[in-house]
Every structure is written in structure tokens, then in C-alpha cells.
Design a protein around this motif. Sequence first.
Motif, PDB file in Angstrom:
ATOM      1  N   SER A   1       0.844  -1.198   0.000  1.00 48.76           N
ATOM      2  CA  SER A   1       0.000   0.000   0.000  1.00 48.76           C
ATOM      3  C   SER A   1       0.879   1.248   0.000  1.00 48.76           C
ATOM      4  O   SER A   1       1.611   1.506   0.946  1.00 48.76           O
ATOM      5  N   LYS A   2       0.777   2.003  -1.083  1.00 45.94           N
ATOM      6  CA  LYS A   2       1.580   3.231  -1.193  1.00 45.94           C
ATOM      7  C   LYS A   2       1.182   4.212  -0.093  1.00 45.94           C
ATOM      8  O   LYS A   2       2.012   4.943   0.431  1.00 45.94           O
ATOM      9  N   GLU A   3      -0.139   4.223   0.253  1.00 42.95           N
ATOM     10  CA  GLU A   3      -0.599   5.138   1.294  1.00 42.95           C
ATOM     11  C   GLU A   3       0.023   4.765   2.642  1.00 42.95           C
ATOM     12  O   GLU A   3       0.509   5.616   3.388  1.00 42.95           O
TER      13      GLU A   3
ATOM     14  N   THR B   1      10.541  12.209   1.305  1.00 42.59           N
ATOM     15  CA  THR B   1       9.838  11.614   0.158  1.00 42.59           C
ATOM     16  C   THR B   1       9.045  12.720  -0.538  1.00 42.59           C
ATOM     17  O   THR B   1       8.937  13.835  -0.010  1.00 42.59           O
ATOM     18  N   ALA B   2       8.502  12.427  -1.702  1.00 40.28           N
ATOM     19  CA  ALA B   2       7.739  13.442  -2.435  1.00 40.28           C
ATOM     20  C   ALA B   2       6.485  13.841  -1.665  1.00 40.28           C
ATOM     21  O   ALA B   2       5.844  12.994  -1.033  1.00 40.28           O
ATOM     22  N   LYS B   3       6.103  15.125  -1.750  1.00 39.73           N
ATOM     23  CA  LYS B   3       4.837  15.581  -1.139  1.00 39.73           C
ATOM     24  C   LYS B   3       3.687  14.870  -1.853  1.00 39.73           C
ATOM     25  O   LYS B   3       3.761  14.589  -3.036  1.00 39.73           O
TER      26      LYS B   3
ATOM     27  N   LEU C   1       0.755   9.866 -10.632  1.00 36.91           N
ATOM     28  CA  LEU C   1      -0.403   9.167 -10.058  1.00 36.91           C
ATOM     29  C   LEU C   1      -0.011   7.725  -9.781  1.00 36.91           C
ATOM     30  O   LEU C   1       0.504   7.040 -10.664  1.00 36.91           O
ATOM     31  N   LYS C   2      -0.275   7.258  -8.559  1.00 36.39           N
ATOM     32  CA  LYS C   2       0.109   5.887  -8.208  1.00 36.39           C
ATOM     33  C   LYS C   2      -1.074   5.108  -7.654  1.00 36.39           C
ATOM     34  O   LYS C   2      -1.730   5.576  -6.712  1.00 36.39           O
ATOM     35  N   ALA C   3      -1.331   3.943  -8.236  1.00 38.89           N
ATOM     36  CA  ALA C   3      -2.323   3.042  -7.645  1.00 38.89           C
ATOM     37  C   ALA C   3      -1.829   2.678  -6.255  1.00 38.89           C
ATOM     38  O   ALA C   3      -0.644   2.409  -6.065  1.00 38.89           O
TER      39      ALA C   3
ATOM     40  N   GLY D   1       1.560   0.327 -11.955  1.00 44.38           N
ATOM     41  CA  GLY D   1       0.552   1.231 -11.399  1.00 44.38           C
ATOM     42  C   GLY D   1       0.940   2.679 -11.235  1.00 44.38           C
ATOM     43  O   GLY D   1       0.252   3.418 -10.545  1.00 44.38           O
ATOM     44  N   VAL D   2       2.036   3.110 -11.869  1.00 50.80           N
ATOM     45  CA  VAL D   2       2.448   4.509 -11.735  1.00 50.80           C
ATOM     46  C   VAL D   2       2.343   5.215 -13.084  1.00 50.80           C
ATOM     47  O   VAL D   2       2.850   4.730 -14.087  1.00 50.80           O
ATOM     48  N   LEU D   3       1.641   6.347 -13.104  1.00 47.74           N
ATOM     49  CA  LEU D   3       1.532   7.128 -14.341  1.00 47.74           C
ATOM     50  C   LEU D   3       2.159   8.495 -14.117  1.00 47.74           C
ATOM     51  O   LEU D   3       1.957   9.113 -13.076  1.00 47.74           O
TER      52      LEU D   3
ATOM     53  N   GLU E   1       1.421  12.477  -6.315  1.00 53.29           N
ATOM     54  CA  GLU E   1       2.704  12.915  -5.771  1.00 53.29           C
ATOM     55  C   GLU E   1       3.327  14.023  -6.565  1.00 53.29           C
ATOM     56  O   GLU E   1       3.155  14.114  -7.784  1.00 53.29           O
ATOM     57  N   GLU E   2       4.129  14.793  -5.884  1.00 48.55           N
ATOM     58  CA  GLU E   2       5.014  15.771  -6.523  1.00 48.55           C
ATOM     59  C   GLU E   2       6.056  14.995  -7.346  1.00 48.55           C
ATOM     60  O   GLU E   2       6.523  13.940  -6.915  1.00 48.55           O
ATOM     61  N   PHE E   3       6.396  15.491  -8.512  1.00 51.67           N
ATOM     62  CA  PHE E   3       7.409  14.837  -9.358  1.00 51.67           C
ATOM     63  C   PHE E   3       8.799  15.211  -8.859  1.00 51.67           C
ATOM     64  O   PHE E   3       9.102  16.376  -8.641  1.00 51.67           O
ATOM     65  N   LEU E   4       9.622  14.198  -8.670  1.00 52.81           N
ATOM     66  CA  LEU E   4      11.006  14.450  -8.254  1.00 52.81           C
ATOM     67  C   LEU E   4      11.913  14.236  -9.447  1.00 52.81           C
ATOM     68  O   LEU E   4      11.821  13.215 -10.127  1.00 52.81           O
ATOM     69  N   ASP E   5      12.785  15.205  -9.682  1.00 51.94           N
ATOM     70  CA  ASP E   5      13.652  15.152 -10.852  1.00 51.94           C
ATOM     71  C   ASP E   5      15.058  14.780 -10.393  1.00 51.94           C
ATOM     72  O   ASP E   5      15.701  15.551  -9.688  1.00 51.94           O
TER      73      ASP E   5
ATOM     74  N   ILE F   1      11.441   6.916  -3.168  1.00 53.09           N
ATOM     75  CA  ILE F   1      10.397   6.793  -4.189  1.00 53.09           C
ATOM     76  C   ILE F   1       9.410   5.730  -3.746  1.00 53.09           C
ATOM     77  O   ILE F   1       8.192   5.869  -3.883  1.00 53.09           O
ATOM     78  N   GLU F   2       9.926   4.627  -3.222  1.00 53.17           N
ATOM     79  CA  GLU F   2       9.039   3.551  -2.772  1.00 53.17           C
ATOM     80  C   GLU F   2       9.814   2.575  -1.894  1.00 53.17           C
ATOM     81  O   GLU F   2      11.037   2.510  -1.947  1.00 53.17           O
ATOM     82  N   TYR F   3       9.049   1.830  -1.088  1.00 51.44           N
ATOM     83  CA  TYR F   3       9.614   0.675  -0.382  1.00 51.44           C
ATOM     84  C   TYR F   3       9.152  -0.588  -1.090  1.00 51.44           C
ATOM     85  O   TYR F   3       7.999  -0.688  -1.528  1.00 51.44           O
TER      86      TYR F   3
HETATM   87  P1  AMP Z   1       7.244   3.071  -8.103  1.00 57.49           P
HETATM   88  O1  AMP Z   1       6.385   1.922  -8.505  1.00 57.49           O
HETATM   89  O2  AMP Z   1       6.710   3.888  -6.970  1.00 57.49           O
HETATM   90  O3  AMP Z   1       8.691   2.693  -7.950  1.00 57.49           O
HETATM   91  O4  AMP Z   1       7.313   4.016  -9.379  1.00 57.49           O
HETATM   92  C1  AMP Z   1       7.758   3.535 -10.627  1.00 57.49           C
HETATM   93  C2  AMP Z   1       8.667   4.543 -11.269  1.00 57.49           C
HETATM   94  O5  AMP Z   1       8.003   5.774 -11.451  1.00 57.49           O
HETATM   95  C3  AMP Z   1       9.886   4.892 -10.412  1.00 57.49           C
HETATM   96  O6  AMP Z   1      10.930   3.994 -10.574  1.00 57.49           O
HETATM   97  C4  AMP Z   1      10.223   6.269 -10.918  1.00 57.49           C
HETATM   98  O7  AMP Z   1      10.965   6.188 -12.111  1.00 57.49           O
HETATM   99  C5  AMP Z   1       8.891   6.864 -11.234  1.00 57.49           C
HETATM  100  N1  AMP Z   1       8.409   7.681 -10.112  1.00 57.49           N
HETATM  101  C6  AMP Z   1       7.660   7.269  -9.073  1.00 57.49           C
HETATM  102  N2  AMP Z   1       7.399   8.276  -8.225  1.00 57.49           N
HETATM  103  C7  AMP Z   1       8.003   9.366  -8.727  1.00 57.49           C
HETATM  104  C8  AMP Z   1       8.107  10.719  -8.317  1.00 57.49           C
HETATM  105  N3  AMP Z   1       7.496  11.177  -7.214  1.00 57.49           N
HETATM  106  N4  AMP Z   1       8.832  11.561  -9.077  1.00 57.49           N
HETATM  107  C9  AMP Z   1       9.432  11.120 -10.198  1.00 57.49           C
HETATM  108  N5  AMP Z   1       9.366   9.865 -10.663  1.00 57.49           N
HETATM  109  C10 AMP Z   1       8.660   8.988  -9.939  1.00 57.49           C
END
Ligand code: AMP
Length: 423
Positions: free
Chosen positions: A106-108, A121-123, A148-150, A158-160, A191-195, A288-290
Motif C-alpha cells: 500500500s503506497k498510502e 519523500t515526495a509531497k 499518479l500511483k495506484a 501502477g504509476v503514471l 505525488e510531486e514529481f522528483l527530478d 520513491i518507494e519501499y
Molecule cells: P514506483 O512503482 O513507486 O517505484 O514508481 C515507478 C517509477 O516511477 C519509479 O521507478 C520512478 O521512475 C517513477 N516515479 C515514481 N514516483 C516518482 C516521483 N514522485 N517523481 C518522479 N518519478 C517517480
Amino acid sequence: MNVLVLGSGGREHAVISSFIKSKLVNKIYALPGNGGTSTIATNIQGDVNDFKKIKEEVISNNISLVFVGPEDPIVNGIYDFFKSDNSLKKIKIIAPSKLAGRLEGSKEFAKKFMERYNIPTAKHGTFTRDNIDQAYMFLDNMSSPYVLKADGLAAGKGVLILHDLEEAKQELRSMIFDKKFGESSSKVVIEEFLDGIELSCFVLTDGNNYKILPFAKDYKKIGEADTGLNTGGMGAISPVVFLDDVFLEKIEKLIIKPTINGIMKENMEYMGIVFIGLIKVNEDPYVIEYNVRMGDPETEVVFPRIENDLLELFNSMGSTEFANIDLIVDERHAATVIMVSGGYPINYEKNKVIRGLENITDSIVFHAGTKKDNNVFLTNGGRVLAITSLAKNYKQAIGLSYKQIEKISFEKAYFRKDIGFDL
Ligand code: AMP
Ligand code: GLY
């Protein structure tokens, strides 16, 4: 001891390839395994989520350690299943509890955990159909691109990431109302996009102590220069060349220590790997994620660099011995290149004959989607093989893998020719 490894990918072949060298090992079983594992272990047909079947196999094969490769059985509670069963509770299972599994499931949950321990982590905000209007407002107040993350597991899909506000709103609706990713997207984290540049951190913990395994970097996109669709991973490199002592210190202080403290404080029962997906923004690390397991294809570059008896190391978890073992890491750089079936990650064919494996000399071939049929290896999945090489630097390691790949063929094989391009 007899060991069971759950899973069927390159990760599991790499794990078994390390375990096979252990002084403690007697027999190794893989459930379900693949063509490669069948050459060094005994494959058992079955589903990693069929806990009843796994119990039968553990008992009848006198297994004393179970290594869980993929996330699904962890998130479904395989650790708790073992601990609540009288005939299984003494068996060492390398997997965190169902509660800890929510860090990946669960991302939440993961975001709230990070908030509680001030882990960078990102806002973000979390939304469902009940507060969709707030989600639109949240998006209105953000700047492009929109992430956007499921909330739930979506097999890495699940990440757009969207550049247009209206498109982001449309996709949000499709996730929440049309169940674009099934039930897992009925709740969405925005989420906020992290560059920055990403890296993978693996921490082995038994809830008391922890060890940081070698870092790695994976290449998730199907296309060269990181373009196109996300995949399970098209290649990986370890170590990460831009990770210096100062940055490592920041990661340990700001992320690893608070994560392990949080896991202990909340009595999560963790016996396994915390995989922290990190991004370096300017000079600072963010999560970004666990994930609650080893990465694939990262395992194919991380495990070959660990010179310890890995089965002994995992077997020591939960005892005082674990803290006393020092990791010994091969200084050389490892690179892996994944050969996939043409059309992956969308549609691809299986059962193609794989040729040339016997000619590989200077690299290690880990099988992912393969099966063995009458002494012939056939493709059996999207990601087919991981070709890992070790050398003085990453460029040489990658070069070695590409040289060996020329000797391997199957119909419609594809691989990225630019692994490491961004370093
Ligand atoms: P995740 O499943 O959360 O790892 O997300 C898949 C991919 O989406 C990551 O490996 C990143 O390349 C991209 N991504 C996820 N969250 C962000 C974020 N907040 N900012 C930028 N890229 C992200
Ligand atoms: N390589 C990323 C993962 O295993 O999730």
C-alpha cells in the motif's frame, strides 16, 4: 540443511546460485523455479501463493529455511502463516510479516510510515471516489508533471507520469472509477514529481540489526535512453558510481536508520530485505518507494558481488551471530543485461528455442522466463535471461555482457543496447 526458494525469475536463479556454494547446504528446491534453477536445484510445480501446498512441501522435504523471492506471498502473509502453524513455526522464513508487507502493498501505508519518521519523500495526497473533488484541487495546485500511483500492487505498472493537467484528471478518473489497475487503483496517491537519478538500496534486517547490501541501479524502461513503457527491469549495475561516502552517509542517517527504527518501534516483525527505491535530487536522497524483497534484476548484480556464505548469513538472522558477520563485497563492478521476448511488456510469444547458452564463457547466465524441455531450453516469459558480468569497471562489465549476448539467440529476442548510458 534443505532450502526452499519461492519464485521463478532471474532473482531466484541468482539466489540459488549463491546458496549452492554454501557449506551448510544439502538440497535446494525451487517452487516453481525455471529452466535455469532446474539445473542446480529441484523444481517443484506449484503457486507461490498456495500456502497449503508450500506447507506440504516444506514438511515432506525436511526444509529448514525458506527464502521468499517475490512480493505477492509476502503481502498475502506467508510469514504469519508460518508463525501461526505449529509444524512450521520453527522453520526460518526469510520474509517480513504481513503488516510489514504493507510497506510495499500500500503506497498510502508507506507514505504515512515515512511521515511518522520524517523520512524524505515526495509531497503527496491520497484520494478515493469519496474525495475526488479534493483530488482535482490538489492537482490544480501542483505543477506538471503529475505522478499518479495506484495504492495497491500492480505488478510495477501502477504509476503514471503525466504532463497535461486535463489528462492527469482523466487518468485519475480512469484509475478510480474504471479500475484501470483493478481494485489496487480504487485509491490513488498523487505525488510531486522528483527530478533526479534513481538508485536501489537493499537492507537486510531481522528487526534487531541491519546490514546494507551493495547498492544497484536498474533500468526499468523498455526503450533505449529510458523511453517507452515500464518493465520489470531491462538491466542493472552494481555498485552505483555516483554514490560517494557523503551521499551514503546521508542515506543511512536520513532514510535507513529511521526506517529500521520505525519497523522496530511498530513491532512489524521483519526478517528479510527492505528494498528502498531512492532518487537523488541535487545532493539529497528521497524515497520513491519501499519494497519488501530483493529487486529483480538488481539481485543478479548484487548477489554475485557478495563473497560471504549467503545461506549462512540468512540463516543467522534472528540470532546474535547475524550482527557478528561482516559483509565481504567483491570490489569489481557487476552489470546485467536482460534479454526479453519481442513485444514485451505487452504481448509476446513463448516456447522459442534458446540457442548458444553452452558457448558462454566469461559471463553468468541467470534464467528468468525459461523452461527446460527434453534438454532444450525454451522461452517461457517476457524477461528470458539475465547476462551478468564482473569486471574492473562498469563499462567493461557491460561490454562483456554484450559480447556474450551475441552468442545467444532465440526468435524475436530483444535487449537494450545502452545499459549504463546515463552514468
Ligand atoms: P514506483 O512503482 O513507486 O517505484 O514508481 C515507478 C517509477 O516511477 C519509479 O521507478 C520512478 O521512475 C517513477 N516515479 C515514481 N514516483 C516518482 C516521483 N514522485 N517523481 C518522479 N518519478 C517517480
Ligand atoms: N527492479 C525493480 C523491482 O524489482 O521492483
